[in-house]
Motif scaffolding. Structure first.
Motif, PDB file in Angstrom:
ATOM      1  N   ASP A  20     -14.204  13.911  55.126  1.00 10.72           N
ATOM      2  CA  ASP A  20     -13.834  13.594  56.504  1.00 10.72           C
ATOM      3  C   ASP A  20     -14.996  12.949  57.256  1.00 10.72           C
ATOM      4  OD1 ASP A  20     -11.231  14.410  56.320  1.00 10.72           O
ATOM      5  OD2 ASP A  20     -11.498  16.288  57.413  1.00 10.72           O
ATOM      6  N   GLU A  21     -16.207  13.434  57.001  1.00 11.29           N
ATOM      7  CA  GLU A  21     -17.388  12.864  57.655  1.00 11.29           C
ATOM      8  C   GLU A  21     -17.600  11.417  57.222  1.00 11.29           C
ATOM      9  OE1 GLU A  21     -22.115  13.718  57.675  1.00 11.29           O
ATOM     10  OE2 GLU A  21     -20.813  15.459  57.884  1.00 11.29           O
ATOM     11  N   ALA A  22     -17.416  11.151  55.942  1.00 11.22           N
ATOM     12  CA  ALA A  22     -17.565   9.784  55.427  1.00 11.22           C
ATOM     13  C   ALA A  22     -16.472   8.882  55.987  1.00 11.22           C
ATOM     14  CB  ALA A  22     -17.516   9.788  53.906  1.00 11.22           C
ATOM     15  N   GLU A  23     -15.241   9.401  56.070  1.00 15.75           N
ATOM     16  CA  GLU A  23     -14.132   8.606  56.612  1.00 15.75           C
ATOM     17  C   GLU A  23     -14.349   8.328  58.101  1.00 15.75           C
ATOM     18  OE1 GLU A  23      -9.278   8.716  56.916  1.00 15.75           O
ATOM     19  OE2 GLU A  23     -10.277   9.918  55.401  1.00 15.75           O
ATOM     20  N   TYR A  24     -14.849   9.325  58.827  1.00 17.41           N
ATOM     21  CA  TYR A  24     -15.164   9.154  60.250  1.00 17.41           C
ATOM     22  C   TYR A  24     -16.217   8.049  60.427  1.00 17.41           C
ATOM     23  CZ  TYR A  24     -16.871  10.181  64.934  1.00 17.41           C
ATOM     24  OH  TYR A  24     -17.264  10.082  66.256  1.00 17.41           O
ATOM     25  N   SER A  25     -17.271   8.091  59.619  1.00 18.60           N
ATOM     26  CA  SER A  25     -18.334   7.078  59.714  1.00 18.60           C
ATOM     27  C   SER A  25     -17.803   5.686  59.396  1.00 18.60           C
ATOM     28  CB  SER A  25     -19.481   7.420  58.762  1.00 18.60           C
ATOM     29  OG  SER A  25     -20.117   8.597  59.177  1.00 18.60           O
ATOM     30  N   ARG A  26     -16.933   5.601  58.396  1.00 15.10           N
ATOM     31  CA  ARG A  26     -16.347   4.313  58.053  1.00 15.10           C
ATOM     32  C   ARG A  26     -15.448   3.818  59.185  1.00 15.10           C
ATOM     33  NH1 ARG A  26     -12.644   1.809  54.916  1.00 15.10           N
ATOM     34  NH2 ARG A  26     -11.441   3.618  54.307  1.00 15.10           N
ATOM     35  N   GLY A  27     -14.701   4.733  59.791  1.00 14.91           N
ATOM     36  CA  GLY A  27     -13.864   4.371  60.937  1.00 14.91           C
ATOM     37  C   GLY A  27     -14.700   3.875  62.104  1.00 14.91           C
ATOM     38  N   GLN A  28     -15.840   4.517  62.310  1.00 18.87           N
ATOM     39  CA  GLN A  28     -16.742   4.088  63.380  1.00 18.87           C
ATOM     40  C   GLN A  28     -17.251   2.677  63.103  1.00 18.87           C
ATOM     41  OE1 GLN A  28     -20.269   6.507  63.866  1.00 18.87           O
ATOM     42  NE2 GLN A  28     -20.344   6.039  66.044  1.00 18.87           N
ATOM     43  N   GLN A  29     -17.596   2.393  61.863  1.00 27.12           N
ATOM     44  CA  GLN A  29     -18.043   1.040  61.497  1.00 27.12           C
ATOM     45  C   GLN A  29     -16.927   0.023  61.711  1.00 27.12           C
ATOM     46  OE1 GLN A  29     -19.485   1.586  57.419  1.00 27.12           O
ATOM     47  NE2 GLN A  29     -21.272   0.385  58.046  1.00 27.12           N
ATOM     48  N   LEU A  30     -15.736   0.348  61.233  1.00 27.66           N
ATOM     49  CA  LEU A  30     -14.602  -0.561  61.360  1.00 27.66           C
ATOM     50  C   LEU A  30     -14.219  -0.792  62.822  1.00 27.66           C
ATOM     51  CD1 LEU A  30     -12.377   0.813  58.457  1.00 27.66           C
ATOM     52  CD2 LEU A  30     -13.396  -1.475  58.574  1.00 27.66           C
ATOM     53  N   SER A  31     -14.480   0.190  63.665  1.00 27.02           N
ATOM     54  CA  SER A  31     -14.087   0.102  65.080  1.00 27.02           C
ATOM     55  C   SER A  31     -14.857  -0.982  65.834  1.00 27.02           C
ATOM     56  CB  SER A  31     -14.278   1.450  65.781  1.00 27.02           C
ATOM     57  OG  SER A  31     -15.649   1.700  66.047  1.00 27.02           O
ATOM     58  N   GLN A  32     -15.911  -1.506  65.237  1.00 30.37           N
ATOM     59  CA  GLN A  32     -16.705  -2.542  65.904  1.00 30.37           C
ATOM     60  C   GLN A  32     -15.852  -3.767  66.240  1.00 30.37           C
ATOM     61  OE1 GLN A  32     -19.990  -1.759  66.853  1.00 30.37           O
ATOM     62  NE2 GLN A  32     -19.103   0.160  66.149  1.00 30.37           N
ATOM     63  N   GLN A  33     -14.837  -4.038  65.424  1.00 28.95           N
ATOM     64  CA  GLN A  33     -13.963  -5.181  65.695  1.00 28.95           C
ATOM     65  C   GLN A  33     -12.985  -4.891  66.839  1.00 28.95           C
ATOM     66  OE1 GLN A  33     -11.836  -6.035  62.091  1.00 28.95           O
ATOM     67  NE2 GLN A  33     -10.602  -4.200  62.184  1.00 28.95           N
ATOM     68  N   CYS A  34     -12.923  -3.638  67.296  1.00 29.08           N
ATOM     69  CA  CYS A  34     -11.975  -3.232  68.346  1.00 29.08           C
ATOM     70  C   CYS A  34     -12.638  -3.156  69.732  1.00 29.08           C
ATOM     71  CB  CYS A  34     -11.390  -1.861  68.022  1.00 29.08           C
ATOM     72  SG  CYS A  34     -10.752  -1.687  66.348  1.00 29.08           S
ATOM     73  N   GLU A  40     -16.028   0.774  73.456  1.00 22.40           N
ATOM     74  CA  GLU A  40     -16.932   1.270  72.417  1.00 22.40           C
ATOM     75  C   GLU A  40     -16.420   2.523  71.721  1.00 22.40           C
ATOM     76  OE1 GLU A  40     -21.598   2.542  71.912  1.00 22.40           O
ATOM     77  OE2 GLU A  40     -20.974   1.410  73.654  1.00 22.40           O
ATOM     78  N   THR A  41     -15.850   3.444  72.474  1.00 25.01           N
ATOM     79  CA  THR A  41     -15.335   4.676  71.853  1.00 25.01           C
ATOM     80  C   THR A  41     -13.828   4.810  72.056  1.00 25.01           C
ATOM     81  OG1 THR A  41     -15.814   5.968  73.840  1.00 25.01           O
ATOM     82  CG2 THR A  41     -17.509   5.931  72.115  1.00 25.01           C
ATOM     83  N   GLY A  42     -13.178   3.698  72.363  1.00 26.05           N
ATOM     84  CA  GLY A  42     -11.731   3.731  72.496  1.00 26.05           C
ATOM     85  C   GLY A  42     -11.225   3.839  73.918  1.00 26.05           C
ATOM     86  N   ILE A  43     -12.114   3.780  74.899  1.00 26.20           N
ATOM     87  CA  ILE A  43     -11.718   3.744  76.308  1.00 26.20           C
ATOM     88  C   ILE A  43     -11.778   2.281  76.723  1.00 26.20           C
ATOM     89  CG2 ILE A  43     -12.202   4.491  78.659  1.00 26.20           C
ATOM     90  CD1 ILE A  43     -11.628   6.919  77.035  1.00 26.20           C
TER      91      ILE A  43
END
Length: 110
Positions: A20-34, A40-43
């Motif tokens: 879950d920690e690895a998936e969270y970190s990958r999601g954080q990286q992928l979120s850069q395109q969003c 930055e954190t979904g707001i």
């Protein structure tokens, strides 16, 4: 003897916690395109754009999959379809985990 059970439980759960920690970190990286539209954190910095922070992970997976597959129409769907078109199911799961774990605009914790 009280510490044995929690320690054993952590040992047994550690592979899932690390995943879950690895998936969270990958999601954080992928979120850069969003960031531009959803913040930055979904707001979202613009009130007409949806907030992703604290959103239900199942809903986020559903929406991103529908955009990626071209099944979601209307509004700004053409932008989301383009952005989601290259996401794998694993990418979508990671993004859903990351954004659903963020604190929402109202300060509520997921």
């Amino acid at each position: 003897m009280k510490l044995v059970f929690p320690t054993l439980l952590l040992v047994l759960l550690s592979p899932w916690l690390a995943a879950d920690e690895a998936e969270y970190s990958r999601g954080q990286q992928l979120s850069q395109q969003c960031l531009g539209c959803h913040g930055e954190t979904g707001i979202a910095p613009v009130t007409t754009n949806p907030n992703l922070a604290g959103q239900n992970a199942e809903y986020l997976r559903y929406a991103l999959t529908a955009y990626r597959d071209g099944n979601r129409k209307g509004g700004m769907a053409f932008i989301m379809q383009a952005n989601a078109s290259s996401l794998s199911d694993s990418d979508i799961a990671a993004l859903a985990l990351y954004f659903s774990s963020q604190t929402g605009r109202d300060g509520s914790q997921p």
